[in-house]
Design an enzyme around this catalytic site. Sequence first.
Site, PDB file in Angstrom:
ATOM      1  CB  SER A 116      -0.609   3.565   6.677  1.00 29.68           C
ATOM      2  OG  SER A 116      -0.122   4.855   7.012  1.00 29.68           O
ATOM      3  CE1 TYR A 151       4.437   1.711   6.037  1.00 25.78           C
ATOM      4  CE2 TYR A 151       3.315   3.824   5.801  1.00 25.78           C
ATOM      5  CZ  TYR A 151       3.479   2.628   6.460  1.00 25.78           C
ATOM      6  OH  TYR A 151       2.695   2.326   7.548  1.00 25.78           O
TER       7      TYR A 151
END
Length: 251
Positions: A143, A157
């Site tokens: 990401s 995350y």
Amino acid sequence: MTTTRHNILITGASSGLGEGMAREYARMGRNLALCARRTDRLDALKAELETAHPTIKIFVRALDVNNHDQVFEVFRAFQTDLGTIDRIIVNAGMGKGASLGTGYFHANLQTAQTNFVAALAQCEAALEIFRAQNAGHLVTISSVAAMRGMPRAQTTYAATKAGLSALTEGIRADLLNSPIKVSIMYPGYIRSEINAKVKSTPYMVDTETGCRALVKAIEREPVQAFVPGWPWALMARAMKWLPLRWVQKLL
């Protein structure tokens, strides 16, 4: 010129980016091995894709990536189904979490286990197959959040995605002189189940647009790719060097 990968395994394929990539690859005539926890959704996706693309083979299996023994069993079973697996996309992940110290350790732990430890198991199982075949393409879905530390719900995350990126690069370093290819994908904001409740996010693209760009990038088999390229290739560079306070204003 890259090799056409005919048999493709995707984890976390019952929704979001995994489901979107499966649709794109089916449209391209590739055979698919799809796994996720929710087999009802996998079965529905399989039926839909087989009707639309009757020449391809599609196999589905239940998989909880946090059951590490099951990861190896399912990957090996798919190899038996297809004969060879040409590309494995480590996509399964989650985004639960909250600021550390606010009583949500259970959610942060689940994200850490799923996004990093379970990804390690998937990479191990994939490379066991690729080393035996002396061929294959390992793809991990990181990401743009991996570029810097993130606040609040994204703290854990982002850390797991940074860890996944480092793991993938280490694997690539280990395989530089082999025919096994390794790629890291850095998606920006692509609408999916993981961010469905986020109302207003800059630069968000719909699932179909994002997954089409993702598959196009994967097909090139680059070392890394930011998807969609605009604005995320530029944004990622800025995120690495700007003061942390400014980074938060970009996103």
